[in-house]
Design an enzyme around this catalytic site. Structure first.
Site, PDB file in Angstrom:
ATOM      1  N   TYR A   1     -18.593  -3.912   8.770  1.00 26.17           N
ATOM      2  CA  TYR A   1     -17.833  -5.096   8.504  1.00 26.17           C
ATOM      3  C   TYR A   1     -18.166  -5.304   6.902  1.00 26.17           C
ATOM      4  CZ  TYR A   1     -15.107  -7.703  11.762  1.00 26.17           C
ATOM      5  OH  TYR A   1     -14.353  -8.129  12.732  1.00 26.17           O
TER       6      TYR A   1
ATOM      7  N   GLU B   1     -16.349  -8.247   5.399  1.00 24.02           N
ATOM      8  CA  GLU B   1     -15.294  -9.203   4.452  1.00 24.02           C
ATOM      9  C   GLU B   1     -15.929  -9.584   3.163  1.00 24.02           C
ATOM     10  OE1 GLU B   1     -15.387 -12.247   7.514  1.00 24.02           O
ATOM     11  OE2 GLU B   1     -13.993 -11.229   8.793  1.00 24.02           O
TER      12      GLU B   1
ATOM     13  N   ASP C   1       8.128  -3.820  -4.622  1.00 22.27           N
ATOM     14  CA  ASP C   1       7.454  -3.401  -3.603  1.00 22.27           C
ATOM     15  C   ASP C   1       7.778  -1.816  -3.655  1.00 22.27           C
ATOM     16  OD1 ASP C   1       6.855  -2.014  -1.213  1.00 22.27           O
ATOM     17  OD2 ASP C   1       7.717  -3.824  -0.105  1.00 22.27           O
TER      18      ASP C   1
ATOM     19  N   THR D   1       2.784   0.783  -0.045  1.00 18.96           N
ATOM     20  CA  THR D   1       1.968   1.292   0.853  1.00 18.96           C
ATOM     21  C   THR D   1       1.142   2.667   0.231  1.00 18.96           C
ATOM     22  OG1 THR D   1       3.995   2.854   1.748  1.00 18.96           O
ATOM     23  CG2 THR D   1       3.470   0.722   2.903  1.00 18.96           C
TER      24      THR D   1
ATOM     25  N   LYS E   1       3.337   7.320   2.119  1.00 24.54           N
ATOM     26  CA  LYS E   1       4.599   7.618   2.047  1.00 24.54           C
ATOM     27  C   LYS E   1       4.411   8.630   0.989  1.00 24.54           C
ATOM     28  CE  LYS E   1       7.024   3.873   3.907  1.00 24.54           C
ATOM     29  NZ  LYS E   1       6.195   2.408   3.877  1.00 24.54           N
TER      30      LYS E   1
ATOM     31  N   ARG F   1      -2.604   5.442   6.343  1.00 29.98           N
ATOM     32  CA  ARG F   1      -1.635   4.355   6.325  1.00 29.98           C
ATOM     33  C   ARG F   1      -2.257   3.285   5.822  1.00 29.98           C
ATOM     34  NH1 ARG F   1       2.542   4.287   9.298  1.00 29.98           N
ATOM     35  NH2 ARG F   1       2.579   6.587   9.315  1.00 29.98           N
TER      36      ARG F   1
END
Ligand code: DSN
Length: 420
Positions: free
Chosen positions: A46, A48, A192, A218, A221, A227
């Site tokens: 974790y 954060e 984007d 992203t 691609k 991903r």
């Protein structure tokens, strides 16, 4: 330990990826090192917060990983600042909107029905539900965006956020003109580049970084990573509410964007995916990746020309990037049926609305094809011409050709093992 059926299913999916031909424009094959990092023990941690500013102990190592990821991304795109924590492109866009807009503010994006993305204002997405979304599209005669039309709509709508970028647009973007329009109406400009990021990073397409206030993408691609999503800041950094401020306000803008990601839209970052992004960015910085992206575009052009020669209509008449949109209206077959027929021959593509489509998004008149994945596999000119011929045989002759083409597809795929 009891055998888990999930691993059988993963093996089945592996077989599907090996045996078939992948033409979905938003997919690619990540390298073994990218997958190794994504499947690593980092999933246990974790973290954060941001490097050196975490809400958990034990983050010394993941801090280094995330910092390296940010540095590699900034050098890949010439960005001044980046956040690498977004779990996806849609979440990166949601974080930007949360950070820079108030609910009800107007946004202007490329219409989903003309090739835009869900997260740019579609009424079924958060971006269309919480903001006042307006759209520009393509011209019916050319299949291209007319910048005078974008300017006209922008002056009417006066958006707080102007968005460029698409999911199914085969032409390059005039970011400089978008910026002029954004400045005229006092909008922030977001690009984007989810689809074209890898092609932009290597200089094959126009670069949004000198023109757009914020760039999202992203990573899976044309960038060929795991991903995920990213957010970057380009040339200048106006304050979040779009009021003009002096250049150099990067600290303020970056901190509102960081907050848009966490705690705005996400909790703990996926440090295993961030490590995989870092591996992919290092791969993309290598000269071989530039060669790859050149071949992606060459292959798209060869495939599109071969399809046109076979009598198919392509929206805008061709492509500048890695994808093309076939308008099947004159062929008497829907996108849905075409996708299903090609799928039975183990050629994977997706049905897609074409601009001014008369059919629903579940049926559509089009098929979208992309060359990022097959180029990773090593396909070149000969294979592109072969794929066009298979598509034509399956779509024009239907059932009688499906089994024959499928055998030929498997035979070709065997010659190009993945990650050989
Ligand atoms: N679903 C992606 C695509 O196929 O273009 C975009 O999010």
């Amino acid at each position: 330990m009891q055998h888990d059926k999930i691993f059988d299913l993963i093996e089945l999916e592996h077989k599907r990826q090996l045996e078939g031909i992948e033409l979905i424009a938003s997919e690619n094959f990540a390298s073994p090192n990218v997958m190794k990092a994504a499947g690593s023990i980092l999933t246990n941690k974790y973290a954060e917060g941001l490097p050196k500013r975490r809400y958990y102990g034990g983050c010394e190592v993941v801090d280094e990983i995330e910092q390296l990821c940010i540095e590699r991304l900034c050098s890949l795109f010439g960005a001044e600042w980046a956040n690498v924590q977004s779990h996806s492109g849609a979440q990166a866009n949601a974080a930007v909107m949360l950070a820079t807009l108030n609910p009800g503010d107007s946004i202007l994006g490329f219409s989903l029905a003309h090739g835009g993305h869900l997260s740019h204002g579609s009424p079924v997405n958060l971006s269309g539900l919480y903001y006042d979304a307006h759209f520009y599209g393509v011209q019916q005669e050319t299949g291209r965006i007319d910048m005078d039309d974008v300017a006209r709509i922008a002056h009417t709508v006066r958006p707080k956020l102007l968005i460029c970028g698409a999911s199914a647009y085969s032409r390059d973007w005039d970011y400089a003109r978008f910026r002029e329009i954004a400045d005229e109406v006092g909008a922030l400009l977001l690009a984007d580049v989810a689809h074209t990021a890898g092609l932009i990073a290597t200089g094959q397409l126009n670069n949004p970084m000198p023109h757009c206030h914020i760039v999202t993408s992203t990573t899976h691609k044309t960038l060929r990573g795991p991903r995920g999503g990213i957010i970057m800041l380009g040339k200048d950094y106006p304050n979040p509410m779009g009021k003009t401020t002096k250049k150099g306000d990067i600290r303020k803008m970056s901190s509102v964007l960081d907050s848009g990601v966490f705690p705005g839209t996400q909790g703990g970052p996926l440090e295993h995916v961030i490590a995989a992004k870092a591996v992919a960015f290092e791969e993309a910085l290598q000269p071989s990746f530039k060669e790859y992206t050149k071949h992606v575009i060459q292959n798209a052009q060869i495939l599109s020309e071969a399809l046109i020669d076979a009598g198919y209509d392509l929206v805008s008449g061709g492509t500048d990037n890695h994808l093309m949109l076939i308008d099947l209206s004159s062929k008497g077959i829907t996108g849905k049926d075409a996708e299903a027929l090609l799928g039975r021959a183990d050629i994977t593509a997706n049905k897609n609305m074409v601009p001014f489509d008369t059919k629903s998004p579940f049926v559509t008149s089009g098929i979208r094809l992309g060359t990022a994945a097959v180029t990773t596999r090593g396909f070149a000119e000969k294979e592109m011409v072969q794929i066009a011929s298979w598509i034509d045989r399956v779509l024009s002759q239907g059932d009688q050709e499906v089994e024959k083409v499928k055998k030929e597809v498997h035979a070709l795929a065997q010659l190009f093992p993945l990650h050989a």
